[in-house]
Design a protein around this motif. Structure first.
Motif, short mmCIF file in Angstrom:
data_model
loop_
_atom_site.label_atom_id
_atom_site.label_comp_id
_atom_site.label_asym_id
_atom_site.label_seq_id
_atom_site.Cartn_x
_atom_site.Cartn_y
_atom_site.Cartn_z
N ASP A 143 0.82 -1.22 0.00
CA ASP A 143 0.00 0.00 0.00
C ASP A 143 0.85 1.26 0.00
O ASP A 143 0.40 2.32 -0.49
N ARG A 144 2.06 1.17 0.53
CA ARG A 144 2.91 2.36 0.62
C ARG A 144 3.71 2.64 -0.66
O ARG A 144 4.21 3.75 -0.86
N ILE A 145 3.84 1.65 -1.52
CA ILE A 145 4.68 1.79 -2.71
C ILE A 145 4.23 2.93 -3.62
O ILE A 145 5.05 3.78 -4.01
N PRO A 146 2.96 3.02 -4.03
CA PRO A 146 2.58 4.10 -4.97
C PRO A 146 2.88 5.50 -4.44
O PRO A 146 3.42 6.35 -5.18
N GLY A 147 2.54 5.76 -3.18
CA GLY A 147 2.81 7.08 -2.62
C GLY A 147 4.29 7.36 -2.49
O GLY A 147 4.74 8.48 -2.77
N ALA A 148 5.06 6.36 -2.07
CA ALA A 148 6.51 6.54 -1.92
C ALA A 148 7.16 6.81 -3.27
O ALA A 148 8.05 7.67 -3.39
N TYR A 149 6.74 6.10 -4.30
CA TYR A 149 7.32 6.31 -5.63
C TYR A 149 7.00 7.72 -6.14
O TYR A 149 7.87 8.41 -6.69
N ARG A 150 5.75 8.15 -5.95
CA ARG A 150 5.37 9.49 -6.38
C ARG A 150 6.17 10.56 -5.64
O ARG A 150 6.67 11.51 -6.23
N ASP A 151 6.28 10.40 -4.35
CA ASP A 151 6.92 11.42 -3.52
C ASP A 151 8.43 11.45 -3.73
O ASP A 151 9.02 12.50 -4.00
N LEU A 152 9.07 10.29 -3.63
CA LEU A 152 10.52 10.23 -3.57
C LEU A 152 11.19 10.20 -4.94
O LEU A 152 12.31 10.70 -5.09
N VAL A 153 10.52 9.63 -5.92
CA VAL A 153 11.13 9.51 -7.25
C VAL A 153 10.62 10.60 -8.20
O VAL A 153 11.41 11.22 -8.93
N LEU A 154 9.32 10.85 -8.19
CA LEU A 154 8.73 11.79 -9.14
C LEU A 154 8.49 13.18 -8.56
O LEU A 154 8.19 14.10 -9.32
N GLU A 155 8.59 13.32 -7.25
CA GLU A 155 8.29 14.59 -6.57
C GLU A 155 6.87 15.07 -6.91
O GLU A 155 6.64 16.24 -7.19
N GLU A 156 5.94 14.15 -6.85
CA GLU A 156 4.55 14.47 -7.10
C GLU A 156 3.75 14.39 -5.80
O GLU A 156 4.21 13.80 -4.82
N SER A 157 2.56 14.94 -5.84
CA SER A 157 1.67 14.87 -4.68
C SER A 157 1.29 13.43 -4.39
O SER A 157 1.07 12.63 -5.31
N THR A 158 1.20 13.10 -3.11
CA THR A 158 0.83 11.75 -2.71
C THR A 158 -0.62 11.68 -2.23
O THR A 158 -1.04 10.65 -1.70
N GLU A 159 -1.34 12.75 -2.39
CA GLU A 159 -2.75 12.73 -1.99
C GLU A 159 -3.52 11.76 -2.88
O GLU A 159 -3.35 11.74 -4.10
#
Length: 328
Positions: A241-257
């Motif tokens: 469950d944490r993978i999509p948000g972590a990838y967006r935040d840490l790799v893409l610098e996108e919002s995790t909302e």
């Protein structure tokens, strides 16, 4: 012709096996693919070549027919990159063989990085060497795609290897260590991309083909995602469950909302089972798991596993190809 590197600075997630099977699948789908083993452990090369072939490559009087032997004239200051020897383990696949001696180039690659800012010609020749070698190899086999395997660390060797990559696929496992690895991976890729962009303009060597240094992340693959008996299901689901948000935040610098599940995430290229029972058979037959036959020992329940493996890798290969075409 696109170059796709598979990279995660966290080891043990099945990175090399992923490159190996993607190469087989692209060949199965009719593409010519070049595989470059730029990991000094050379595990990918050992999956394609038997011990006798490896022994000839790593002879006591010096390596020959490997990526290191191609770089050696430049590293020793007696010439430029030599044309690499491309091995053909099977139809549709060309291999630039790895070499444990490649780790010896780490210091030279590190020392030449700051010299680029002074416009020193040798610095650009050295830092572009891996890129130039594998692109020359790709021309030899008329490759439609280059797949690059690199080691699990953010050192100077991997930096030079990833400069050659247009795109990066990130393999992950559903655990704390993969999530933690993303905290370093994302900022590192961005830093290298920005630093290389500022260095390229200092090059004064006419006609020298420099790598683009795109290294754009195009998605992640979750590997070994079968629920293990020694791991509580809730803990496994927690990390998934944490993978999509972590990838967006840490790799893409996108919002995790409102981050989606892995299954619904557009950045997830695929989820692959471990296929534990097939891997020993594939290693013995020296072929991909999804091409195993009854003669290779794929009997009974293995038959269905082979079919499932084929479907999974076929879908993954197509997603990687679409993502690499759609990413700038």
């Amino acid at each position: 012709m696109k170059t796709v590197a598979v990279f995660n600075n966290k080891g043990g997630v099945g990175k090399t096996s992923l490159v190996y099977h993607l190469a087989w699948m692209y060949a199965e789908l009719g593409s010519n693919v070049l595989v470059a083993d730029l990991d000094p452990q050379a595990n990918l090369t050992s999956m394609f070549l038997d011990d006798d072939a490896m022994e000839q490559l790593w002879a006591e009087n010096g390596s020959s027919g490997t990526i290191y032997s191609s770089l050696l004239p430049l590293l020793e200051g007696i010439g430029d990159v030599a044309a690499p020897i491309v091995h053909r383990p099977t139809r549709g696949i060309g291999l630039v063989a790895g070499d444990m001696l490649l780790s010896g180039a780490e210091d030279e690659l590190s020392s030449q990085w700051p010299d680029c800012m002074d416009g020193k010609p040798r610095a650009f020749r050295v830092l572009s060497a891996l890129s130039r070698a594998i692109r020359e190899a790709a021309k030899q086999v008329a490759a439609d795609l280059i797949l690059v395997d690199v080691g699990p660390n953010p050192g100077a060797l991997n930096r030079a290897a990833l400069l050659a990559a247009d795109h990066v696929v990130v393999p992950l496992a559903p655990d704390l260590y993969s999530i933690q690895g993303l905290r370093n991976l994302g900022p590192t890729l961005r830093r290298w991309r920005q630093q290389w962009a500022s260095r390229k303009g200092q090059n004064k060597v006419v006609g020298l083909e420099l790598p683009r240094g795109g290294m754009r992340p195009i998605g992640y693959v979750v590997l070994q995602h079968a629920v293990r008996l020694d791991r509580p299901v809730k803990a496994y689901e927690r990390w998934m469950d944490r993978i999509p948000g972590a990838y967006r935040d840490l790799v893409l610098e996108e919002s995790t909302e409102d981050s989606p599940s892995v299954q619904d995430d557009i950045h997830c290229l695929g989820t692959l089972k471990h296929f534990r029972s097939l891997m020993p058979l594939a290693q013995e037959a020296r072929k991909s798991m999804f091409l195993l036959k009854a003669a290779d020992g794929a009997l009974g329940g293995h038959t269905y596993a082979v079919q499932g493996c084929y479907s999974d890798f076929r879908a993954l290969a197509k997603r990687v190809a679409r993502a690499s075409k759609g990413s700038s």
